[in-house]
Design an enzyme around this catalytic site. Structure first.
Site, short mmCIF file in Angstrom:
data_model
loop_
_atom_site.label_atom_id
_atom_site.label_comp_id
_atom_site.label_asym_id
_atom_site.label_seq_id
_atom_site.Cartn_x
_atom_site.Cartn_y
_atom_site.Cartn_z
N GLY A 1 -0.30 4.47 0.17
CA GLY A 1 -1.02 5.65 0.66
C GLY A 1 -0.13 6.43 1.61
N PHE A 2 -0.72 7.27 2.41
CA PHE A 2 0.07 8.11 3.31
C PHE A 2 0.92 7.29 4.27
CE2 PHE A 2 -3.37 11.10 2.14
CZ PHE A 2 -2.60 12.14 1.68
N GLY A 3 0.35 6.22 4.83
CA GLY A 3 1.09 5.42 5.80
C GLY A 3 2.27 4.69 5.18
N ALA B 1 -5.23 11.44 7.08
CA ALA B 1 -3.87 11.45 6.54
C ALA B 1 -2.80 11.73 7.59
CB ALA B 1 -3.79 12.46 5.39
N GLU C 1 -17.42 18.76 2.46
CA GLU C 1 -16.67 19.37 1.36
C GLU C 1 -17.33 19.09 0.02
OE1 GLU C 1 -12.25 19.77 3.25
OE2 GLU C 1 -12.70 17.83 2.35
N GLY D 1 0.82 -1.21 0.00
CA GLY D 1 0.00 0.00 0.00
C GLY D 1 0.85 1.25 0.00
N ASP E 1 -5.47 3.89 8.44
CA ASP E 1 -6.84 3.67 8.90
C ASP E 1 -7.24 2.20 8.84
OD1 ASP E 1 -6.74 3.88 6.18
OD2 ASP E 1 -8.37 5.31 5.98
N VAL F 1 -1.97 -7.57 -4.15
CA VAL F 1 -1.72 -8.64 -3.19
C VAL F 1 -2.98 -9.48 -3.03
CG1 VAL F 1 -1.20 -9.14 -0.77
CG2 VAL F 1 0.08 -7.36 -1.98
#
Lengths: 437, 437
Positions: free
Chosen positions: B17-19, B319, B174, B15, B303, B83
């Site tokens: 993403g941010f992490g 994030a 938003e 992954g 998350d 995966v």
């Protein structure tokens, strides 16, 4: 859309490409009620579409909603609808189940690439006419590099990194050049297992030279430039087979992950709708005022038309010609609506030909005035930015180009699922999973 | 990917993403051999995805190829692969038929929206997690206005111009605000038969207030701001039915062309792959160093994790939290690779919450420091531009925002076929063609 006897003349324009757009613009202020029908919501600047396909620009940079373009022209109604046919006798256009009566009809639905009777090749070798096409080719190209990095078999890896462009006109030349730059510059330090610079790019042209409509000197220059960039240029080569794993030129086989088709011309169906006389490519024969012979209320413009200029040379199927035709037809219609004298017959003025080849390299022929190399490239760039619509696109495209020029990178390298059908590469991948690593 | 006994420690991150990204960055220079696996080729700046869905930004503005981000970090290999499972005993990740042995595994595959057991609603009310989602919602929204302009029936027209957002967290707020601006400002003078300002936008929240994690003062401000922009805010309302033609809240029916789902959380499957202990939303329970209890070689971040901070409040699934976890885990792994002392247990630091509502309107809560209105909006804008990756995106996004601010227009109003399946609106349209015009 109710018929108003004695009301303003109802003009229906089908297609919001260069021809249709210019026709509508030329009717600004004319006493007509204009309806523009297009199956897309946007006008697309096709000359830069190859830059979307090679990840340099985003689709939004070169496409604008048709209704935004006409927001201030009050006699225009824009509708997103797909025309299914025309009732010539009753003067009605049918689109998405709705009937649009017209007093004047302008057909500007364009042309696409021809597979010379092998339409089954379209699924293996997509053309480059719409944003969906460009996004599918971009996905395809970028995915090939990703798959090569995953692959363990050397033969498969080389096949993945082989790209074929069929057709040596401006689109084919620009695409092959941009692919070479993508592989040799933008991607070069980003892979650990493959060297993207080893990618093989083959440009196949059936005729004796690239850029057939340009002076020979510029054709030679283009071939030499592409050669220096590592593109294999194959002239007088005809594709005899095309499938998910590559193409054949007679007995020679080129295994490739990606084939893009940029050859041939076939007109859209609009000629059939109105029962017009057509040439072998489906292009419509028109009279001196761009209307159908015997049907003065139906006009045809753009690369849907086949016609000769005053020197007996065919009028090219490009943006400047479509705009000239559109503008002319707009003036003819405006004159009719005002009951004024009709303009003189349409005369195409050839301003020149442009094709970019790569970084600091372009071929420009403006009559006596020819440019190559860096100067031609600047001329090409400025001309294209100038013809974009609106301040926003000009700024964004200029910035993206400047940034790419300085960094050698590409701003829109996204692999997303844009096509409704899997690409040939995906179909193959589903059938043969990559081997262990 | 061969196991090298005594070679550098093999770290596989699933992954980007941010992490995952922060974990890999924190390992720059560490004596490890890093492999990042992601099924996409790009890292996506999800906090601005709603701006792609509402045509303000292009996908390329907020997404970057993962391998470009790591081009200079030589211990990283990036592979685009999905995966399919993990063999915990053998320490092998399986992805696209290839086996990746690991010494350390980091799972950072994120979460998505939850339909609370009604996964069949997903086809009628897409979530907003990927570029494909955003493009499908954009297509959906813009197509509704186009269809309304074509429609002849007033009831159908009103249904087409009704948009529902489910979920009153930051994304829902938003999105609803951006939809209202699109309808009331960007589109206003462009239609001839419908007035886009008549569009109805309904924001549905099951809880008692919007932005539940923010101070109540800011929740009230958000609801009032949205109300002024013409958004119907419905709190303590629960969607009980959802189909192609709208939603139901108990006995009340809202006929709508477009429903977007921004409620609930459900973790991705990664917890199952490794047989971890999970909460009801599928989120993984981790130890103080973010590793799995009893499995010190498997870390989980972002998350995908359920955890409490020092005050007993749940760590949010956003994030900043994902980045903190990723960075922490990177440091833990680097310490292990260097046989250094392990860092102190992970402690989440809450910096604050931000949500923009619309033009010159945002809610910002940074601990004691709260901002609303114009100042909050500037703070939000600068913070988001700052966190984008690279000079190019910062310039382009800033320019697009400035241009939109000055002109009230949107730069990426394209309707393209981005989803492989037709939208509910298209399915309906196929069944019931628009009536004559």
């Amino acid at each position: 859309m109710t018929a108003a006897a004695g009301g303003p003349m109802r003009v229906v324009i089908v297609g919001a490409g260069f021809g249709g757009l210019e026709a509508a613009r030329a009717l600004a202020g004319a006493p007509v009620q204009l309806t523009i029908l297009d199956r897309q919501n946007h006008h697309l600047f096709q000359p830069l579409l190859y830059q979307v396909a090679t990840a340099a620009l985003s689709p939004g940079d070169i496409a604008w909603p048709v209704r935004t373009i006409f927001r201030r022209q009050q006699n225009v109604t824009v509708l997103m609808a797909e025309v299914t046919g025309v009732d010539v006798a009753a003067r009605i256009v049918h689109a998405d189940g709705v009937a649009f009566p017209y007093d004047i009809l302008v057909l500007a639905t364009g042309a696409t690439h021809s597979y010379f009777g092998r339409d089954d090749w379209a699924r293996f070798a997509p053309g480059l006419k719409t944003i969906e096409d460009a996004r599918a080719i971009r996905r395809h190209l970028l995915l090939a590099f990703e798959r090569a990095e995953m692959a363990s078999d050397e033969v498969e890896r080389q096949r993945l990194l082989t790209f074929v462009v069929v057709g040596g006109g401006p689109t084919g030349v620009e695409l092959a050049g941009a692919m070479a730059e993508l592989a040799r510059q933008a991607l070069k330090r980003e892979f650990r297992r493959v060297d993207p610079r080893r990618a093989r790019i083959v440009l196949i042209e059936a005729g004796p030279r690239l850029l057939a409509t340009f002076p020979e000197e510029l054709s030679d220059y283009a071939a030499a430039s592409l050669g220096r960039m590592g593109v294999e240029v194959r002239t007088q080569a005809r594709v005899t087979e095309c499938d998910a794993a590559g193409v054949s030129i007679g007995d020679e086989r080129i295994d490739a992950s990606t084939t893009v088709w940029a050859a041939g011309v076939v007109a859209s169906q609009a000629g059939e709708w109105v029962g017009a006389e057509r040439d072998r490519a489906g292009r419509v024969v028109v009279g001196p005022d761009m209307s159908l012979p015997g049907r003065p209320e139906i006009f045809v413009v753009g690369d849907l038309v086949t016609m000769k200029d005053r020197n007996g040379k065919p009028v090219p199927g490009n943006a400047p010609a479509a705009k000239q035709m559109g503008r002319y037809v707009g003036r003819v219609i405006a004159a009719r609506a005002r009951k004024a004298a009709a303009p003189a017959p349409f005369a195409y003025r050839h301003h020149g030909d442009l094709a970019t080849i790569g970084r600091r390299s372009a071929a420009v022929d403006m009559g006596g005035f020819r440019l190559k190399g860096l100067l031609g490239w600047w001329f090409w760039g400025i001309a294209h930015v100038y013809y974009l619509i609106g301040f926003r696109s000009r700024v964004v495209v200029s910035f993206e180009w400047l940034w790419s020029y300085l960094t050698f990178q590409r701003g829109a390298r996204l692999i997303t699922r844009s096509a409704s059908a899997p690409t040939p590469e995906e179909r193959r991948a589903d059938a043969t999973p990559a081997a262990g690593g």
